[in-house]
Design a protein around this motif. Sequence first.
Motif, mmCIF file in Angstrom:
data_model
loop_
_atom_site.group_PDB
_atom_site.id
_atom_site.type_symbol
_atom_site.label_atom_id
_atom_site.label_comp_id
_atom_site.label_asym_id
_atom_site.label_seq_id
_atom_site.Cartn_x
_atom_site.Cartn_y
_atom_site.Cartn_z
ATOM 1 N N ALA A 40 -52.515 -24.652 53.535
ATOM 2 C CA ALA A 40 -52.426 -23.195 53.683
ATOM 3 C C ALA A 40 -51.369 -22.811 54.708
ATOM 4 O O ALA A 40 -50.558 -21.905 54.469
ATOM 5 N N LEU A 41 -51.345 -23.487 55.840
ATOM 6 C CA LEU A 41 -50.378 -23.143 56.882
ATOM 7 C C LEU A 41 -48.960 -23.544 56.495
ATOM 8 O O LEU A 41 -48.006 -22.853 56.850
ATOM 9 N N ASP A 42 -48.819 -24.641 55.780
ATOM 10 C CA ASP A 42 -47.488 -25.020 55.298
ATOM 11 C C ASP A 42 -46.899 -23.930 54.407
ATOM 12 O O ASP A 42 -45.703 -23.683 54.424
ATOM 13 N N ASP A 43 -47.747 -23.275 53.620
ATOM 14 C CA ASP A 43 -47.300 -22.251 52.675
ATOM 15 C C ASP A 43 -47.446 -20.827 53.208
ATOM 16 O O ASP A 43 -47.176 -19.868 52.481
ATOM 17 N N ALA A 44 -47.897 -20.670 54.448
ATOM 18 C CA ALA A 44 -48.133 -19.338 55.009
ATOM 19 C C ALA A 44 -46.874 -18.483 54.940
ATOM 20 O O ALA A 44 -45.745 -18.993 54.983
ATOM 21 N N ARG A 45 -47.074 -17.204 54.847
ATOM 22 C CA ARG A 45 -45.999 -16.220 54.771
ATOM 23 C C ARG A 45 -45.965 -15.397 56.055
ATOM 24 O O ARG A 45 -46.913 -15.398 56.832
ATOM 25 N N TYR A 46 -44.878 -14.688 56.223
ATOM 26 C CA TYR A 46 -44.715 -13.816 57.384
ATOM 27 C C TYR A 46 -44.501 -12.390 56.896
ATOM 28 O O TYR A 46 -43.632 -12.142 56.058
ATOM 29 N N ASP A 47 -45.319 -11.478 57.403
ATOM 30 C CA ASP A 47 -45.199 -10.065 57.042
ATOM 31 C C ASP A 47 -44.472 -9.339 58.165
ATOM 32 O O ASP A 47 -45.058 -9.059 59.205
#
Length: 109
Positions: A40-47
């Motif tokens: 999940a953290l590897d693929d996390a996004r930034y808003d």
Amino acid sequence: MAHRFVRATPIRDRLPELRTRLDAGDVEAMRPFGPALTAALDDARYDPATDEAVWVEEDYCSPPLAQERTVLDDYFTDLRIVESDVDPETGWDRIADLPGLWAALAADA
């Protein structure tokens, strides 16, 4: 098992340590939640509109993310579950247009 749609404010000066731990396999080795948290953290996004990290987390805990918080609380503040039972594909699709967390933060450095 449920999938949680999560938002949290990154502690920017701590994230290089988290990236190192993810790359070294330290988080993935944590049982039972490590593999799911790492993915999940590897693929996390930034808003950029909210300055938050956003991701979908596979979770088996009650209360939600109880075990994962032993890691997450060191690197994020204001952690909140936006949706407690989201279809993972739908959740990731909702944030697919956002930049990746790690690339966005590296660009800010």
